[in-house]
Design an enzyme around this catalytic site. Sequence first.
Site, PDB file in Angstrom:
ATOM      1  N   CYS A 183       4.165  -1.725   8.965  1.00  0.00           N
ATOM      2  CA  CYS A 183       4.447  -0.370   9.447  1.00  0.00           C
ATOM      3  C   CYS A 183       4.195  -0.234  10.949  1.00  0.00           C
ATOM      4  CB  CYS A 183       3.614   0.641   8.682  1.00  0.00           C
ATOM      5  SG  CYS A 183       4.018   0.695   6.922  1.00  0.00           S
TER       6      CYS A 183
ATOM      7  N   ASP B 268       0.827  -1.213   0.000  1.00  0.00           N
ATOM      8  CA  ASP B 268       0.000   0.000   0.000  1.00  0.00           C
ATOM      9  C   ASP B 268       0.858   1.259   0.000  1.00  0.00           C
ATOM     10  OD1 ASP B 268      -3.171  -0.599   1.355  1.00  0.00           O
ATOM     11  OD2 ASP B 268      -1.729  -2.174   0.939  1.00  0.00           O
TER      12      ASP B 268
ATOM     13  N   SER C 159      -6.094   5.315   5.108  1.00  0.00           N
ATOM     14  CA  SER C 159      -5.132   4.472   5.797  1.00  0.00           C
ATOM     15  C   SER C 159      -5.449   4.479   7.281  1.00  0.00           C
ATOM     16  CB  SER C 159      -3.711   5.001   5.574  1.00  0.00           C
ATOM     17  OG  SER C 159      -2.804   4.421   6.475  1.00  0.00           O
TER      18      SER C 159
ATOM     19  N   CYS D 199       0.383  -7.596   5.552  1.00  0.00           N
ATOM     20  CA  CYS D 199      -0.043  -6.257   5.151  1.00  0.00           C
ATOM     21  C   CYS D 199      -1.501  -6.186   4.701  1.00  0.00           C
ATOM     22  CB  CYS D 199       0.921  -5.709   4.122  1.00  0.00           C
ATOM     23  SG  CYS D 199       2.561  -5.428   4.845  1.00  0.00           S
ATOM     24  N   ASP D 200      -1.894  -4.975   4.359  1.00  0.00           N
ATOM     25  CA  ASP D 200      -3.283  -4.539   4.362  1.00  0.00           C
ATOM     26  C   ASP D 200      -4.281  -5.470   3.684  1.00  0.00           C
ATOM     27  OD1 ASP D 200      -1.420  -2.410   4.814  1.00  0.00           O
ATOM     28  OD2 ASP D 200      -3.063  -1.007   4.669  1.00  0.00           O
ATOM     29  N   LYS D 201      -4.107  -5.780   2.420  1.00  0.00           N
ATOM     30  CA  LYS D 201      -5.109  -6.580   1.707  1.00  0.00           C
ATOM     31  C   LYS D 201      -4.757  -8.054   1.689  1.00  0.00           C
ATOM     32  CE  LYS D 201      -6.601  -2.614   1.268  1.00  0.00           C
ATOM     33  NZ  LYS D 201      -5.465  -2.118   2.036  1.00  0.00           N
TER      34      LYS D 201
ATOM     35  N   GLU E 168      -6.961   4.729  -1.262  1.00  0.00           N
ATOM     36  CA  GLU E 168      -6.872   5.414   0.026  1.00  0.00           C
ATOM     37  C   GLU E 168      -6.547   6.890  -0.174  1.00  0.00           C
ATOM     38  OE1 GLU E 168      -5.320   1.808   2.930  1.00  0.00           O
ATOM     39  OE2 GLU E 168      -3.899   3.317   2.246  1.00  0.00           O
TER      40      GLU E 168
END
Length: 559
Positions: free
Chosen positions: A194, A80, A474, A121-123, A448
């Site tokens: 992160c 991302d 985010s 991570c995100d997805k 985002e």
Amino acid sequence: MGNRSNDILSKPEWCFNRSVFKAVGFSDDDLSRPVIGIANSWNELVPGHANLRQIAEHVRKGIYRAGGAVAEFGVIGACDGTAQGHAGMHYILPSRDLIANDIEIMVEAHRLDGIVLLGSCDKIVPGMLMAAARLKIPAIFLAGGPMLGGVKFDGRKSDLTTMSEALGMLKSDKIDGQTYEQLEELCGPTCGSCAFYGTANTMCCMAEALGMSLPGAALVPAVYADRLRLAENTGKAIVALVTKEITADKVISYQSLENAIRVLMATGGSTNAVLHLSAIAAELGIEAETMMEAYDRLSQSTPQIAKVNPASQYDMEDFHQAGGIPKVMQEIKHLLHEECITVTGNTVKQNLADYKFKYPCNHNVISTLDKPFSIQKGLAILRGNLAPATAVTKPAAIDPAMHVFTGSAKVFDCEEAAEEAILSGKIATGDVVVIRYEGPKGGPGMREMYKAMKYIYGMGLAKKTALITDGRFSGTNNGCFVGHISPEAAEGGPLAAVENGDKITIDITKGLLHLHLADEEIKARLEKWQRPQPKFTHGYLGIYSKLASSAAKGAVMKL
């Protein structure tokens, strides 16, 4: 041996299949064991995934020690952070469905008995959990762990997103160029997801709260030796799940989803978790409106007891050392479904009773149920004439003085136009920045608005303006913001009718997003509206833009 692999590996009828396995190095001993897949999203592009090759080796050790055989395969995983602010971000949310489909294909084509899902991570995390719920085989998710915080900047340890905040400060002459360039070297000192409580770490925490990860697994930093021990124990645990026939759909249930929502609210996690938990629920046949009702209802009675960056100066390492998700769940255990089964083979109640904390309590990070940081909602569902099918905001990241805000619309039809206006000083106190045509279909991919919010913060406008969008945010964003506005503008939602100068009210206390126009005026404007041409007509984004559902339904692809 697990029944699934035995279906295609028994002698003599399936000796051809056995020979295929042997061609890649499997032995007769291996083929007498349950065959456990490791879906590994390791790559050299994503900091949160850079250590997953090492993690996988320790998972392998655990699987072999427990009597299983290992079949590892690769899974895509896009960053991302790298994709922010350009056309690459269109691909990030759509990658979630590809990941779920990819894992489904590999597991079913090879009749694996169980699966360990490695991501951070995100997805990637929700895509893997969607696959687990869909496949209904024994499954465990293991994160690679969060990054350590960087050099201190602006009153707290820095992280990768500090660069975007600092750009706004550079543009407004609050810092000099040398400080800005030095920060580039120092804000991300290790691998890992992160160092703030964004979507990546939120979804790792959601996996643990769902019971799909071993207790404490979400927040052990990527560079801690404990992360490797967790990996080996995860390998052992998956073999036990296969033996006991505890499948992912027995772990992920409506009750465990409610537990995850409770943890989400109690910790002030990312708004994107609403999308992803709804998508996971959809794999179990749970309706989107049922989930929206649950977010709304549970937010009313779940105080915020954890406060982490971006809501405070404390980062993921601090969160872990304060007790992490086990400590949060212990504090709110009377609000949880403690009878839910987990990947340990035990219930939530048993896990919490047995958990051993290694560090002293830190009530600056995790408080108690009777002394919460806030009785306000960690996340909130808004409705109104601008969001008939809901919108999402994050009160935990919004100054209480901004929980009710009325301002004048400044309308932009894409992210880039808004960012240019912010950095060139065209946004002023009292403005509501409206960014539309960035929803699941219109974006496509629901980008985002991370940079826009960071620039607003850097320009000193975070407590003077608001931003609303049919796109996303985010988990590190703060300020006054509302996303996931549904129906989206590209589908003819009311957001498409907004014009510059229109008055808009965000009232989190009443759960309201309101455009100050009569219904007749909104209707008249929409009657003149013309649907924009799709931005992509071929390739995967062309497919996604046609099949993506509303953000209110998890933005999953539907025929």
